[in-house]
Enzyme design. Structure first.
Site, PDB file in Angstrom:
ATOM      1  N   GLU A  72       7.277 -13.611  -2.989  1.00 57.61           N
ATOM      2  CA  GLU A  72       5.984 -14.026  -3.550  1.00 57.61           C
ATOM      3  C   GLU A  72       6.151 -15.112  -4.616  1.00 57.61           C
ATOM      4  O   GLU A  72       5.464 -16.132  -4.577  1.00 57.61           O
ATOM      5  CB  GLU A  72       5.251 -12.821  -4.164  1.00 57.61           C
ATOM      6  CG  GLU A  72       3.977 -13.248  -4.873  1.00 57.61           C
ATOM      7  CD  GLU A  72       3.084 -12.111  -5.318  1.00 57.61           C
ATOM      8  OE1 GLU A  72       3.505 -10.941  -5.290  1.00 57.61           O
ATOM      9  OE2 GLU A  72       1.939 -12.403  -5.697  1.00 57.61           O
ATOM     10  N   ASP A  92       7.938  -8.517  -2.313  1.00 60.68           N
ATOM     11  CA  ASP A  92       6.965  -8.553  -3.404  1.00 60.68           C
ATOM     12  C   ASP A  92       7.628  -7.838  -4.582  1.00 60.68           C
ATOM     13  O   ASP A  92       7.791  -6.610  -4.573  1.00 60.68           O
ATOM     14  CB  ASP A  92       5.650  -7.850  -3.022  1.00 60.68           C
ATOM     15  CG  ASP A  92       4.582  -8.104  -4.081  1.00 60.68           C
ATOM     16  OD1 ASP A  92       4.942  -8.450  -5.223  1.00 60.68           O
ATOM     17  OD2 ASP A  92       3.389  -7.956  -3.757  1.00 60.68           O
ATOM     18  N   ILE A  94       6.686  -7.286  -7.683  1.00 62.02           N
ATOM     19  CA  ILE A  94       5.766  -6.311  -8.293  1.00 62.02           C
ATOM     20  C   ILE A  94       4.470  -6.384  -7.499  1.00 62.02           C
ATOM     21  O   ILE A  94       3.760  -7.391  -7.562  1.00 62.02           O
ATOM     22  CB  ILE A  94       5.465  -6.616  -9.780  1.00 62.02           C
ATOM     23  CG1 ILE A  94       6.737  -6.588 -10.627  1.00 62.02           C
ATOM     24  CG2 ILE A  94       4.438  -5.612 -10.315  1.00 62.02           C
ATOM     25  CD1 ILE A  94       6.490  -6.780 -12.135  1.00 62.02           C
ATOM     26  N   ASP A  95       4.173  -5.343  -6.748  1.00 59.28           N
ATOM     27  CA  ASP A  95       2.865  -5.289  -6.095  1.00 59.28           C
ATOM     28  C   ASP A  95       1.987  -4.421  -6.986  1.00 59.28           C
ATOM     29  O   ASP A  95       2.261  -3.232  -7.184  1.00 59.28           O
ATOM     30  CB  ASP A  95       2.964  -4.709  -4.682  1.00 59.28           C
ATOM     31  CG  ASP A  95       1.617  -4.835  -3.979  1.00 59.28           C
ATOM     32  OD1 ASP A  95       1.023  -5.930  -4.046  1.00 59.28           O
ATOM     33  OD2 ASP A  95       1.143  -3.846  -3.416  1.00 59.28           O
ATOM     34  N   THR A  97       0.506  -6.346  -9.934  1.00 65.45           N
ATOM     35  CA  THR A  97       0.821  -7.010 -11.208  1.00 65.45           C
ATOM     36  C   THR A  97      -0.281  -6.763 -12.241  1.00 65.45           C
ATOM     37  O   THR A  97       0.010  -6.559 -13.423  1.00 65.45           O
ATOM     38  CB  THR A  97       1.043  -8.524 -10.991  1.00 65.45           C
ATOM     39  OG1 THR A  97       2.128  -8.674 -10.071  1.00 65.45           O
ATOM     40  CG2 THR A  97       1.388  -9.242 -12.276  1.00 65.45           C
ATOM     41  N   ASP A 222       2.653  -8.437   0.537  1.00 60.73           N
ATOM     42  CA  ASP A 222       1.944  -7.205   0.142  1.00 60.73           C
ATOM     43  C   ASP A 222       1.984  -6.165   1.260  1.00 60.73           C
ATOM     44  O   ASP A 222       1.811  -4.977   1.005  1.00 60.73           O
ATOM     45  CB  ASP A 222       0.457  -7.486  -0.148  1.00 60.73           C
ATOM     46  CG  ASP A 222       0.225  -8.463  -1.284  1.00 60.73           C
ATOM     47  OD1 ASP A 222       0.889  -8.333  -2.312  1.00 60.73           O
ATOM     48  OD2 ASP A 222      -0.635  -9.354  -1.133  1.00 60.73           O
TER      49      ASP A 222
HETATM   50  C1  IPD Z   1      -2.119  -7.732  -5.064  1.00 56.12           C
HETATM   51  C2  IPD Z   1      -2.351  -6.253  -4.960  1.00 56.12           C
HETATM   52  C3  IPD Z   1      -3.830  -5.970  -4.879  1.00 56.12           C
HETATM   53  C4  IPD Z   1      -4.482  -6.699  -3.741  1.00 56.12           C
HETATM   54  C5  IPD Z   1      -4.188  -8.171  -3.806  1.00 56.12           C
HETATM   55  C6  IPD Z   1      -2.697  -8.408  -3.872  1.00 56.12           C
HETATM   56  P1  IPD Z   1       0.024  -8.530  -6.432  1.00 56.12           P
HETATM   57  O1  IPD Z   1      -0.757  -8.021  -5.100  1.00 56.12           O
HETATM   58  O2  IPD Z   1      -1.708  -5.740  -3.828  1.00 56.12           O
HETATM   59  O3  IPD Z   1      -4.044  -4.605  -4.688  1.00 56.12           O
HETATM   60  O4  IPD Z   1      -5.862  -6.528  -3.819  1.00 56.12           O
HETATM   61  O5  IPD Z   1      -4.728  -8.802  -2.651  1.00 56.12           O
HETATM   62  O6  IPD Z   1      -2.426  -9.796  -3.915  1.00 56.12           O
HETATM   63  O7  IPD Z   1      -0.582  -9.844  -6.832  1.00 56.12           O
HETATM   64  O8  IPD Z   1      -0.170  -7.504  -7.470  1.00 56.12           O
HETATM   65  O9  IPD Z   1       1.420  -8.656  -5.946  1.00 56.12           O
HETATM   66 CA    CA Z   2       3.282  -9.373  -6.622  1.00 54.86          CA
END
Ligand code: IPD
Ligand code: CA
Length: 282
Positions: A72, A92, A94-95, A97, A222
């Site tokens: 990412e 990813d 940190i999913d 963030t 994600d």
């Molecule tokens: C996000 C999270 C969030 C989702 C977003 C993602 P990130 O990822 O998974 O739940 O709604 O579409 O982009 O930015 O925290 O890696």
């Molecule tokens: Ca992320």
């Protein structure tokens, strides 16, 4: 069949655990003013996202120097987001963030591994819960070593559906998200939830806690790892319009079974964000 990718998967689990430790240590020391933004003012990134991704990529490169990466934060820094037939780690760091920044306790490290454009294994480490979700293609899905199974529920009226609002706040997009939500809530379903992490939402589908999750606007990193966790737990994956899942399309629908998924397809007001593999603007 020989499990040729087992070494790689073992490495993914070990490095996800190490990454999770880094995330936990950084959780309470990240200041709000150190938060940066990407595609919009609510698409957040921190130095921890960047450091964790570097840690994962460096450690994989040492062991598997010929493998490719889609990460990412590397993509955010300008690297191409192209899935080839080569062994590719889809990361990813940190999913969730936004959750991380607010210390809201659902944050995951997600690592998917694809060969010939097919996910071979997926690792999602929900690091604040210390839950290690894993799946190997054809070999089931697990959480901390215990097998996962999707919910047996077939009645949409008795379902919980996970949803997210994403990070696009353009009026037209927000309208579409809310029109789908209104139709789904009014079916009616038992409830609507959202963990704030796509990977964790999909692991909740795999665990049988929620019947389905859908989102338009997410990215390949994600959903790559968690898509296999859902299918190996007996769930189904599809596009929000009902066709096959396309990991680069930025759309996903994960459900416990076909009938719940098809019912949701009827209610989702779909749209098509710019694909993850769209050519970079010059
Ligand atoms: C996000 C999270 C969030 C989702 C977003 C993602 P990130 O990822 O998974 O739940 O709604 O579409 O982009 O930015 O925290 O890696
Ligand atoms: Ca992320």
């Amino acid at each position: 069949m020989d499990d040729v990718w087992q070494n790689a998967m073992d490495h993914a689990v070990a490095v996800a655990r190490k990454a999770g430790q880094m995330v936990r240590e950084a959780l309470h020391s990240t200041q709000m003013d150190a938060v940066m933004v990407k595609s919009s003012s609510v698409d957040l990134v921190t130095q921890t996202d960047q450091k964790v991704e570097k840690l994962i990529i460096q450690s994989v490169k040492e062991k598997f120097p010929t493998h490719c990466f889609i990460g990412e934060e590397s993509v955010a820094a300008g690297e191409a987001c192209v899935l080839t037939d080569n062994p590719t780690w889809i990361i990813d760091p940190i999913d969730g963030t936004t959750n991380f920044v607010h210390t809201y306790p659902f944050v995951a490290v997600a690592i998917g591994f694809s060969v010939n454009k097919q996910i071979e294994f997926g690792v999602v480490y929900s690091c604040l819960q210390d839950q290690m979700f894993t799946a190997r293609r054809g070999r089931g899905a697990f959480c901390n070593g215990e097998p996962l199974q999707v919910s047996p529920q077939r009645d949409i009226h008795k379902a919980i559906i996970a949803v997210e609002f994403g990070s696009n706040r353009e009026a037209q997009t927000v309208d579409k998200i809310f029109s789908s939500l209104k139709r789904i809530v009014s079916i009616p379903v038992h409830g609507v939830r959202g963990a704030g992490s796509a990977a964790i939402n999909m692991c909740l589908v795999a665990s049988g806690c929620v019947e389905a999750y859908y989102e338009i606007g997410i990215h390949v990193w994600d959903m790559a790892a968690s898509s296999l966790i859902v299918s190996e737990a007996g769930g189904v994956l599809m596009d929000v319009e009902g066709g096959p899942l396309d990991l680069m399309s930025r759309r996903v629908l994960a459900a416990n079974n076909q009938s719940i998924a098809e019912r949701l397809v009827k209610e989702i007001d779909s749209f098509s964000p710019l694909r993850d593999d769209a050519p970079l603007a010059q």
